[in-house]
Design a protein around this motif. Sequence first.
Motif, PDB file in Angstrom:
ATOM      1  N   PHE A 424       0.788  -1.233   0.000  1.00 41.46           N
ATOM      2  CA  PHE A 424       0.000   0.000   0.000  1.00 41.46           C
ATOM      3  C   PHE A 424       0.822   1.287   0.000  1.00 41.46           C
ATOM      4  O   PHE A 424       0.321   2.337  -0.410  1.00 41.46           O
ATOM      5  N   ILE A 425       2.088   1.246   0.436  1.00 42.82           N
ATOM      6  CA  ILE A 425       2.891   2.472   0.438  1.00 42.82           C
ATOM      7  C   ILE A 425       3.148   2.971  -0.993  1.00 42.82           C
ATOM      8  O   ILE A 425       2.931   4.159  -1.285  1.00 42.82           O
ATOM      9  N   PRO A 426       3.586   2.115  -1.939  1.00 47.68           N
ATOM     10  CA  PRO A 426       3.752   2.617  -3.318  1.00 47.68           C
ATOM     11  C   PRO A 426       2.447   3.151  -3.902  1.00 47.68           C
ATOM     12  O   PRO A 426       2.448   4.161  -4.628  1.00 47.68           O
ATOM     13  N   LEU A 427       1.327   2.483  -3.581  1.00 46.90           N
ATOM     14  CA  LEU A 427       0.032   2.954  -4.072  1.00 46.90           C
ATOM     15  C   LEU A 427      -0.306   4.314  -3.466  1.00 46.90           C
ATOM     16  O   LEU A 427      -0.799   5.216  -4.163  1.00 46.90           O
ATOM     17  N   ALA A 428      -0.036   4.482  -2.176  1.00 46.32           N
ATOM     18  CA  ALA A 428      -0.306   5.757  -1.510  1.00 46.32           C
ATOM     19  C   ALA A 428       0.515   6.885  -2.134  1.00 46.32           C
ATOM     20  O   ALA A 428       0.031   8.014  -2.291  1.00 46.32           O
ATOM     21  N   GLU A 429       1.756   6.578  -2.501  1.00 46.02           N
ATOM     22  CA  GLU A 429       2.589   7.595  -3.143  1.00 46.02           C
ATOM     23  C   GLU A 429       2.057   7.927  -4.533  1.00 46.02           C
ATOM     24  O   GLU A 429       2.054   9.089  -4.953  1.00 46.02           O
ATOM     25  N   GLU A 430       1.590   6.913  -5.246  1.00 50.86           N
ATOM     26  CA  GLU A 430       1.123   7.127  -6.613  1.00 50.86           C
ATOM     27  C   GLU A 430      -0.146   7.966  -6.654  1.00 50.86           C
ATOM     28  O   GLU A 430      -0.307   8.820  -7.538  1.00 50.86           O
ATOM     29  N   VAL A 431      -1.050   7.760  -5.705  1.00 47.94           N
ATOM     30  CA  VAL A 431      -2.337   8.469  -5.723  1.00 47.94           C
ATOM     31  C   VAL A 431      -2.337   9.693  -4.819  1.00 47.94           C
ATOM     32  O   VAL A 431      -3.348  10.377  -4.713  1.00 47.94           O
ATOM     33  N   GLY A 432      -1.200   9.995  -4.182  1.00 45.92           N
ATOM     34  CA  GLY A 432      -1.091  11.211  -3.388  1.00 45.92           C
ATOM     35  C   GLY A 432      -1.539  11.104  -1.943  1.00 45.92           C
ATOM     36  O   GLY A 432      -1.520  12.106  -1.216  1.00 45.92           O
ATOM     37  N   VAL A 460      11.513   8.672  11.810  1.00 43.78           N
ATOM     38  CA  VAL A 460      10.328   8.632  10.958  1.00 43.78           C
ATOM     39  C   VAL A 460      10.762   8.777   9.498  1.00 43.78           C
ATOM     40  O   VAL A 460      11.548   9.667   9.158  1.00 43.78           O
ATOM     41  N   ASN A 461      10.255   7.904   8.638  1.00 44.66           N
ATOM     42  CA  ASN A 461      10.539   7.992   7.199  1.00 44.66           C
ATOM     43  C   ASN A 461       9.687   9.083   6.563  1.00 44.66           C
ATOM     44  O   ASN A 461       8.492   9.204   6.866  1.00 44.66           O
ATOM     45  N   VAL A 462      10.282   9.844   5.665  1.00 39.05           N
ATOM     46  CA  VAL A 462       9.587  10.934   4.978  1.00 39.05           C
ATOM     47  C   VAL A 462       9.637  10.684   3.469  1.00 39.05           C
ATOM     48  O   VAL A 462      10.705  10.421   2.908  1.00 39.05           O
ATOM     49  N   SER A 463       8.473  10.760   2.815  1.00 39.65           N
ATOM     50  CA  SER A 463       8.377  10.542   1.369  1.00 39.65           C
ATOM     51  C   SER A 463       8.731  11.814   0.612  1.00 39.65           C
ATOM     52  O   SER A 463       8.623  12.934   1.127  1.00 39.65           O
ATOM     53  N   ALA A 464       9.134  11.618  -0.641  1.00 43.45           N
ATOM     54  CA  ALA A 464       9.448  12.770  -1.500  1.00 43.45           C
ATOM     55  C   ALA A 464       8.236  13.681  -1.659  1.00 43.45           C
ATOM     56  O   ALA A 464       8.359  14.904  -1.731  1.00 43.45           O
ATOM     57  N   MET A 465       7.027  13.096  -1.705  1.00 41.96           N
ATOM     58  CA  MET A 465       5.825  13.908  -1.914  1.00 41.96           C
ATOM     59  C   MET A 465       5.533  14.823  -0.724  1.00 41.96           C
ATOM     60  O   MET A 465       4.851  15.830  -0.880  1.00 41.96           O
ATOM     61  N   GLN A 466       6.043  14.470   0.464  1.00 40.24           N
ATOM     62  CA  GLN A 466       5.808  15.339   1.623  1.00 40.24           C
ATOM     63  C   GLN A 466       6.597  16.640   1.512  1.00 40.24           C
ATOM     64  O   GLN A 466       6.259  17.629   2.160  1.00 40.24           O
ATOM     65  N   LEU A 472       6.130  20.582   4.898  1.00 39.12           N
ATOM     66  CA  LEU A 472       6.726  19.605   5.814  1.00 39.12           C
ATOM     67  C   LEU A 472       7.252  20.280   7.077  1.00 39.12           C
ATOM     68  O   LEU A 472       7.095  19.736   8.184  1.00 39.12           O
ATOM     69  N   THR A 473       7.871  21.436   6.923  1.00 41.91           N
ATOM     70  CA  THR A 473       8.403  22.145   8.103  1.00 41.91           C
ATOM     71  C   THR A 473       7.289  22.453   9.098  1.00 41.91           C
ATOM     72  O   THR A 473       7.456  22.259  10.312  1.00 41.91           O
ATOM     73  N   GLN A 474       6.157  22.904   8.604  1.00 42.02           N
ATOM     74  CA  GLN A 474       5.036  23.206   9.491  1.00 42.02           C
ATOM     75  C   GLN A 474       4.457  21.931  10.098  1.00 42.02           C
ATOM     76  O   GLN A 474       4.127  21.904  11.292  1.00 42.02           O
ATOM     77  N   THR A 495      15.333   9.016   1.596  1.00 39.37           N
ATOM     78  CA  THR A 495      16.110   8.218   0.658  1.00 39.37           C
ATOM     79  C   THR A 495      16.703   9.113  -0.418  1.00 39.37           C
ATOM     80  O   THR A 495      16.332  10.291  -0.556  1.00 39.37           O
ATOM     81  N   GLU A 496      17.590   8.534  -1.188  1.00 44.67           N
ATOM     82  CA  GLU A 496      18.212   9.281  -2.275  1.00 44.67           C
ATOM     83  C   GLU A 496      17.187   9.784  -3.274  1.00 44.67           C
ATOM     84  O   GLU A 496      17.340  10.858  -3.871  1.00 44.67           O
ATOM     85  N   SER A 497      16.094   9.046  -3.439  1.00 43.98           N
ATOM     86  CA  SER A 497      15.069   9.449  -4.406  1.00 43.98           C
ATOM     87  C   SER A 497      14.443  10.783  -4.038  1.00 43.98           C
ATOM     88  O   SER A 497      14.000  11.535  -4.919  1.00 43.98           O
ATOM     89  N   VAL A 498      14.389  11.088  -2.750  1.00 39.82           N
ATOM     90  CA  VAL A 498      13.847  12.385  -2.322  1.00 39.82           C
ATOM     91  C   VAL A 498      14.693  13.510  -2.899  1.00 39.82           C
ATOM     92  O   VAL A 498      14.168  14.515  -3.407  1.00 39.82           O
TER      93      VAL A 498
END
Length: 625
Positions: A424-432, A460-466, A472-474, A495-498
């Motif tokens: 579900f994490i890749p799906l969550a990233e794909e659909v926002g 805590v892991n942070v996604s590129a979309m965040q 994100l700072t707020q 991750t490096e992808s971010v």
Amino acid sequence: MKAEVLFWQQCNQAVTDDGSIDAERLMELVIATYRGHESDYDEIERSAETLLRENHALRGNVSAITQAFDEQKKLFEIVLDNLPLGLSVFDADQRLSLSNTRFRQLFGLSRDDVAPGTTIADLIGKIRGTESVGAKPRRRSRKPSPATAKSGSFRRREWLMEDGRIIQSMVTILSDGSNIAIHADITEDRKAAERITYLAHHDPLTGLPNRIHFREQVDAALAERKPDEQVALVHLNLDRFKSINNTMGVSVGDKILQHVAERIRASAGPENTLARLGSDEFAILQTCGQQPWNVTALADRIRRELSEPFLHGDKQVELGVSMGIAIAPDDGEETDILLKNAAVALSHAKADGRKRERFFTSEMEAQMQLRHALEADLRTAVENEEFELHYQPLYDLSLQRISGFEALIRWNHPIRGRVPPMDFIPLAEEVGLIVDIGRWVLYRACNDAAQWPESIKVAVNVSAMQFSGSDLTQDVSEALAAASLTPSRLELEITESVLMENLGEVLPILHALKERGIRISMDDFGTGYSSLSYLSSFPFDKIKIDKSFVNDIVDNKEAHAIMHAIILLGDALGMRVTVEGVETAAQLALLEREECDEIQGYYISPPRPARDVPHLLSLPPKNGA
């Protein structure tokens, strides 16, 4: 009355009784008659004087009217010759009555050419151009009568001049057969209209047909397809092209897209139809040849062509491409269905590791339906907070104790049960949805950590979309404030992808977070292409070595040497090193000898619910073999 008659009357009146004329009496009569007519002479003189004055005034008025008429005529000529449009008037015999300067300029005529009385046939013979096909009016064999002519009928004529200009004539035909026409140079308007039409059907960057035009071409191909013919549709997507825009700039990305289009066009050839559907998406329509062999060969050519690096200055840019293929009639006989199925096949190609093509199958459709159902359930899960956090210990080798925990999300579906994060994490990233999920994780992790000892941190892991889809700072500030958690106890893992997504946007946010005392870690170090270059772009507090480097460190000298080098690198850069995936005592012992800072893995503990954290903190130290 005649003077002689009047005088004889006066003489008769002056005769006395004795028959003689009384001279004195005659004189009185003559004088009285003169005095009686004296006033008439005065009136005549006054009338004559009045007539003279009125005649003088009339002459003045006539002169003023003549002058005003001349001025109006000059004004009319000025207006006529300065009109932006050409004007011509022809009489019922089709002879020129009136024209202006712009008329002559538009058609390249001289003053002698447009002399009043010139026939329209003579003028047409002198025009350096030809009337557009289909625009010529019907020839008249005779002068139309008022009974048959239509007053105010309208005609449009166009002339293509030898110099390339297009002149449009709007002709109004009057009831007596005469006509009035205005003429305009519509060359730029026509070019603008053609440009608008072109842009409505083509991509301005590459000149390829756009999605609208491509759909029309697919519609036509399917409509003309014979029963024994197949039509193949290829949906292409450049792998991770967004990172090029973010790291090298949009202008560079546009130039590379132009080169990509040229290479695909060369590979597809003139017999296939190529279009650009979106930023990094293309499509090809193949209507000839045997399938699937022809389209497979086409996909191979495109992949080989795009595998060659693209040069930008002294830099080489490497691209991969994923392709989804659908073939009519088996995969659909309508444009929408064929496009959809090609897109479904593309999604599977990307999910299977990118840089490959996939043909649509009915099983893919079933999987897509399952995916849509999972997406709907995931949205419900976000609304209902069906998630929970488990925590895996971070073990400090020098202190021989747990120094923190990494927060790992779990989804407990009421029907599906426990849904793995990889589902579900890749799906969550794909659909926002990852932005909302990531915000929830931040709040919950900070609240849980607030219950732990002050020396224990939470990662805590942070996604590129965040970074791009939220503030994100707020979000971090509000999560810390809500839990009353010290910023130094929060560690954000990226991750490096971010960094690849948008280095220019991400770095200022990371610096702002670090200035607040929040720790920043690079996760999965060594799995990307540019990990070392990114270490120099930002002062990370920690690097986490991916578990793929740990598996063979005990028995494989090369693996051990790589681990040794990475630990030394971290020490030289002043960054703590955490090794993930430690599952044996032997691995722990080796890492202790290498003076690694921190480890994480099942040898210490698998991820556990928040309620088990106090128990984990109470366990004795772990020792290597």
